[in-house]
Enzyme design. Sequence first.
Site, PDB file in Angstrom:
ATOM      1  N   ASP A 113      47.601 -13.506  48.936  1.00 47.91           N
ATOM      2  CA  ASP A 113      46.705 -13.673  47.639  1.00 47.91           C
ATOM      3  C   ASP A 113      45.731 -14.946  48.259  1.00 47.91           C
ATOM      4  O   ASP A 113      44.869 -15.047  47.415  1.00 47.91           O
ATOM      5  CB  ASP A 113      47.613 -14.270  46.594  1.00 47.91           C
ATOM      6  CG  ASP A 113      48.707 -13.251  46.096  1.00 47.91           C
ATOM      7  OD1 ASP A 113      49.636 -13.767  45.172  1.00 47.91           O
ATOM      8  OD2 ASP A 113      48.422 -11.920  46.487  1.00 47.91           O
ATOM      9  N   ARG A 140      50.794   0.829  45.827  1.00 44.46           N
ATOM     10  CA  ARG A 140      51.881  -0.194  45.561  1.00 44.46           C
ATOM     11  C   ARG A 140      53.101   0.567  44.830  1.00 44.46           C
ATOM     12  O   ARG A 140      53.373   0.326  43.806  1.00 44.46           O
ATOM     13  CB  ARG A 140      51.168  -1.292  44.570  1.00 44.46           C
ATOM     14  CG  ARG A 140      50.243  -1.982  45.273  1.00 44.46           C
ATOM     15  CD  ARG A 140      49.483  -2.888  44.156  1.00 44.46           C
ATOM     16  NE  ARG A 140      50.287  -4.175  43.974  1.00 44.46           N
ATOM     17  CZ  ARG A 140      49.892  -5.203  43.410  1.00 44.46           C
ATOM     18  NH1 ARG A 140      48.746  -5.255  42.278  1.00 44.46           N
ATOM     19  NH2 ARG A 140      50.746  -6.277  43.194  1.00 44.46           N
ATOM     20  N   ARG A 152      43.098 -13.315  34.534  1.00 46.94           N
ATOM     21  CA  ARG A 152      44.178 -12.980  34.620  1.00 46.94           C
ATOM     22  C   ARG A 152      45.097 -13.982  35.456  1.00 46.94           C
ATOM     23  O   ARG A 152      46.225 -14.109  35.213  1.00 46.94           O
ATOM     24  CB  ARG A 152      44.627 -11.592  35.325  1.00 46.94           C
ATOM     25  CG  ARG A 152      44.191 -10.152  34.283  1.00 46.94           C
ATOM     26  CD  ARG A 152      44.787  -9.021  35.179  1.00 46.94           C
ATOM     27  NE  ARG A 152      46.075  -9.304  35.345  1.00 46.94           N
ATOM     28  CZ  ARG A 152      46.483  -8.880  36.892  1.00 46.94           C
ATOM     29  NH1 ARG A 152      45.761  -8.329  37.562  1.00 46.94           N
ATOM     30  NH2 ARG A 152      47.711  -9.005  37.087  1.00 46.94           N
ATOM     31  N   CYS A 184      46.134  -4.977  39.810  1.00 47.15           N
ATOM     32  CA  CYS A 184      44.991  -4.993  40.658  1.00 47.15           C
ATOM     33  C   CYS A 184      45.343  -3.754  41.746  1.00 47.15           C
ATOM     34  O   CYS A 184      46.402  -3.570  42.041  1.00 47.15           O
ATOM     35  CB  CYS A 184      44.771  -6.073  41.515  1.00 47.15           C
ATOM     36  SG  CYS A 184      44.521  -7.627  40.614  1.00 47.15           S
ATOM     37  N   ILE A 231      56.947   1.596  43.974  1.00 48.18           N
ATOM     38  CA  ILE A 231      57.949   0.752  43.504  1.00 48.18           C
ATOM     39  C   ILE A 231      59.386   1.290  44.123  1.00 48.18           C
ATOM     40  O   ILE A 231      60.333   1.182  43.446  1.00 48.18           O
ATOM     41  CB  ILE A 231      57.992   0.671  42.018  1.00 48.18           C
ATOM     42  CG1 ILE A 231      58.083   1.947  41.252  1.00 48.18           C
ATOM     43  CG2 ILE A 231      56.890  -0.279  41.594  1.00 48.18           C
ATOM     44  CD1 ILE A 231      58.370   1.753  39.698  1.00 48.18           C
ATOM     45  N   LYS A 269      51.376 -18.365  37.903  1.00 50.96           N
ATOM     46  CA  LYS A 269      51.408 -17.016  37.198  1.00 50.96           C
ATOM     47  C   LYS A 269      52.515 -16.145  37.785  1.00 50.96           C
ATOM     48  O   LYS A 269      53.395 -15.498  36.936  1.00 50.96           O
ATOM     49  CB  LYS A 269      49.965 -16.530  37.491  1.00 50.96           C
ATOM     50  CG  LYS A 269      49.954 -15.027  37.331  1.00 50.96           C
ATOM     51  CD  LYS A 269      48.775 -14.380  37.632  1.00 50.96           C
ATOM     52  CE  LYS A 269      48.552 -13.545  39.059  1.00 50.96           C
ATOM     53  NZ  LYS A 269      49.248 -12.172  38.959  1.00 50.96           N
ATOM     54  N   ASN A 270      52.690 -16.100  39.063  1.00 55.31           N
ATOM     55  CA  ASN A 270      53.861 -15.048  39.636  1.00 55.31           C
ATOM     56  C   ASN A 270      55.276 -15.534  39.394  1.00 55.31           C
ATOM     57  O   ASN A 270      55.948 -14.550  39.550  1.00 55.31           O
ATOM     58  CB  ASN A 270      53.357 -14.900  41.103  1.00 55.31           C
ATOM     59  CG  ASN A 270      51.931 -14.153  41.153  1.00 55.31           C
ATOM     60  OD1 ASN A 270      51.435 -13.401  40.279  1.00 55.31           O
ATOM     61  ND2 ASN A 270      51.518 -14.145  42.265  1.00 55.31           N
TER      62      ASN A 270
HETATM   63  C1  EPZ Z   1      53.746  -9.890  44.124  1.00 50.23           C
HETATM   64  O1  EPZ Z   1      53.403  -8.510  44.093  1.00 50.23           O
HETATM   65  C2  EPZ Z   1      52.379 -10.789  43.530  1.00 50.23           C
HETATM   66  N1  EPZ Z   1      52.614 -10.298  42.303  1.00 50.23           N
HETATM   67  C3  EPZ Z   1      51.205 -10.546  44.337  1.00 50.23           C
HETATM   68  O2  EPZ Z   1      50.230 -11.417  43.804  1.00 50.23           O
HETATM   69  C4  EPZ Z   1      51.502 -10.765  45.944  1.00 50.23           C
HETATM   70  O3  EPZ Z   1      50.066 -10.423  46.586  1.00 50.23           O
HETATM   71  C5  EPZ Z   1      52.660  -9.959  46.582  1.00 50.23           C
HETATM   72  O4  EPZ Z   1      53.941 -10.261  45.614  1.00 50.23           O
HETATM   73  C6  EPZ Z   1      52.703 -10.431  47.724  1.00 50.23           C
HETATM   74  O5  EPZ Z   1      52.980 -11.837  47.896  1.00 50.23           O
HETATM   75  C7  EPZ Z   1      53.256 -10.939  41.290  1.00 50.23           C
HETATM   76  O6  EPZ Z   1      54.068 -11.676  41.620  1.00 50.23           O
HETATM   77  C8  EPZ Z   1      53.327 -10.400  39.707  1.00 50.23           C
HETATM   78  P1  EPZ Z   1      55.292  -6.793  47.062  1.00 50.23           P
HETATM   79  P2  EPZ Z   1      54.369  -7.389  44.571  1.00 50.23           P
HETATM   80  O7  EPZ Z   1      56.566  -5.874  46.255  1.00 50.23           O
HETATM   81  O8  EPZ Z   1      55.810  -7.746  43.907  1.00 50.23           O
HETATM   82  C9  EPZ Z   1      55.089  -2.882  49.400  1.00 50.23           C
HETATM   83  C10 EPZ Z   1      48.146 -11.743  42.777  1.00 50.23           C
HETATM   84  O9  EPZ Z   1      47.122 -11.780  43.366  1.00 50.23           O
HETATM   85  N2  EPZ Z   1      56.052  -2.475  48.356  1.00 50.23           N
HETATM   86  O10 EPZ Z   1      56.069  -8.238  47.813  1.00 50.23           O
HETATM   87  O11 EPZ Z   1      53.964  -5.939  44.235  1.00 50.23           O
HETATM   88  C11 EPZ Z   1      53.764  -2.954  48.685  1.00 50.23           C
HETATM   89  O12 EPZ Z   1      53.054  -1.691  48.703  1.00 50.23           O
HETATM   90  C12 EPZ Z   1      49.038 -10.537  43.084  1.00 50.23           C
HETATM   91  O13 EPZ Z   1      48.678 -12.921  42.094  1.00 50.23           O
HETATM   92  C13 EPZ Z   1      56.747  -0.861  48.661  1.00 50.23           C
HETATM   93  O14 EPZ Z   1      56.215  -0.535  49.571  1.00 50.23           O
HETATM   94  O15 EPZ Z   1      54.387  -7.375  45.897  1.00 50.23           O
HETATM   95  C14 EPZ Z   1      52.963  -4.013  49.183  1.00 50.23           C
HETATM   96  O16 EPZ Z   1      52.147  -3.359  50.448  1.00 50.23           O
HETATM   97  C15 EPZ Z   1      48.334  -9.357  43.815  1.00 50.23           C
HETATM   98  N3  EPZ Z   1      57.589  -0.754  47.927  1.00 50.23           N
HETATM   99  C16 EPZ Z   1      54.087  -4.765  49.850  1.00 50.23           C
HETATM  100  O17 EPZ Z   1      55.326  -4.203  49.832  1.00 50.23           O
HETATM  101  C17 EPZ Z   1      58.171  -1.317  46.753  1.00 50.23           C
HETATM  102  O18 EPZ Z   1      58.930  -0.848  46.248  1.00 50.23           O
HETATM  103  C18 EPZ Z   1      54.029  -6.034  49.059  1.00 50.23           C
HETATM  104  O19 EPZ Z   1      54.716  -5.868  47.949  1.00 50.23           O
HETATM  105  C19 EPZ Z   1      57.428  -2.709  46.641  1.00 50.23           C
HETATM  106  C20 EPZ Z   1      56.582  -3.031  47.324  1.00 50.23           C
END
Ligand code: EPZ
Length: 419
Positions: A304, A121, A396, A116, A123, A22-23
């Site tokens: 996850d 979260r 999802r 979720c 960006i 999915k991811n």
């Molecule tokens: C991806 O989310 C996955 N989603 C998530 O899976 C997964 O839990 C996560 O990576 C970590 O492995 C998808 O791929 C669609 P991150 P993402 O950016 O990209 C902080 C599932 O269940 N952060 O690595 O959003 C953020 O707050 C989902 O399949 C910032 O601070 O994860 C978090 O604490 C849930 N600023 C941490 O980094 C930013 O600009 C991880 O975020 C971006 C992120």
Amino acid sequence: MEVIKIEGGRPLKGTVRIDSAKNSTVALIPAAILADSSVILEGVPQIVDVEHLGMMIEQLNGKYEIDNDELTIDPTHLINTPLVEGAVNKLRASYYFMGALLGKFKEAVIGMPGGCYLGPRPIDLHLKGFEALGATITQEAGSIHLKAEKLTGAKIYLDFASVGATINIMLAAVKAEGMTVIENAAKEPEIIDLANLLNGMGANIKGAGTGEIRIQGVTELHGTRHAIIPDRIEAGTYITLAAVAGDEVKIDNIIPHHLEALIAKLREMGVDIEVHTDHVIVRGRKEMKAVDFKTSTYPGLATDLQQPLVTLLTQATGVGMVTDTIYSDRFKNCFELNKMGANIKVQGNSAIVQGPSKLSGARVKATDLRAGASLVIAGLIADGVTEIGNTYHIDRGYSNIEDKLNNIGAKVWREDVTE
Ligand code: EPZ
């Protein structure tokens, strides 16, 4: 309201075939619009997130066709349209259209993403990357407007090895002028899968899967055919499920290398896992020793998978502590598990699980995608029938979950119940 119902206590035996990731898929679909001709993705999972991304492709006047598990995206007549409501709000991965539209048209207007709630979260790292490439960013009425006269390669350091930020910056950088270097990049397998698709389209990306990704901008990208990698999170979920409720379960079509952290921890607990090239065999329902788990970025233990692992710990002997270093609020499933008879205390970003606990069927709610998975696992071993609400979370990320479980001896069905 639709619920998933599970009659617990049935030992599971047989084979579960894992779908594509999915991811990865949710990044590959937006990436495909960067091509000037059709992109074919093989093995697309039948999950709701894919449908919503398809709607956004069509909102952009792109063509989107699924034939069995092959998805063809034709971006030939794409029109840069603001994606500000509807499907865009249904999943977090919508924000990959920021990088893809910026990369293709040097402009994008995207509504704030959904997905979720796992704690804040932001960006900020995505936007910092876009600005480094030359984009100006304004936010108005809940949507983000990105625009660049020109996109120029830059050196970008990520304060956190964010999966989303790494992917989004790659999408914006592939057609920028010159070299972009992403430092402290995420190393998840889904990043490598995206780089392989983009390179198949004519991009020039090196180092995906390491902490430093180098992207030499190119002027055009063409269509290609790409087979999506298996879903390591779905695989890890079913491996954990088999350790809890399985007599002997084969989890097929996986890349065991992507699951090393999980397999090591389960073996530490005494779980019997046989590892082969493209599958594992788990012999579960045995005495297990509680251990501590700590999530981290890849190749560490995936955040996850911590929620399914909390359910596993409720069946192990002793006290296990699960700490999530990635998300601050990803333990809502614990309160639902306690309703079923688990003994879990949540403190900050840790859960302390005392086991083994006898679980009983109850009416519970999925609070997010992987929380739903943890409740399904609990339902499979609980006495009586468990009823899980908010099934849309589960759908999802887990396609055909009841077929997969019923095919190995479970008794899972859906019902409409009054709220
Ligand atoms: C991806 O989310 C996955 N989603 C998530 O899976 C997964 O839990 C996560 O990576 C970590 O492995 C998808 O791929 C669609 P991150 P993402 O950016 O990209 C902080 C599932 O269940 N952060 O690595 O959003 C953020 O707050 C989902 O399949 C910032 O601070 O994860 C978090 O604490 C849930 N600023 C941490 O980094 C930013 O600009 C991880 O975020 C971006 C992120």
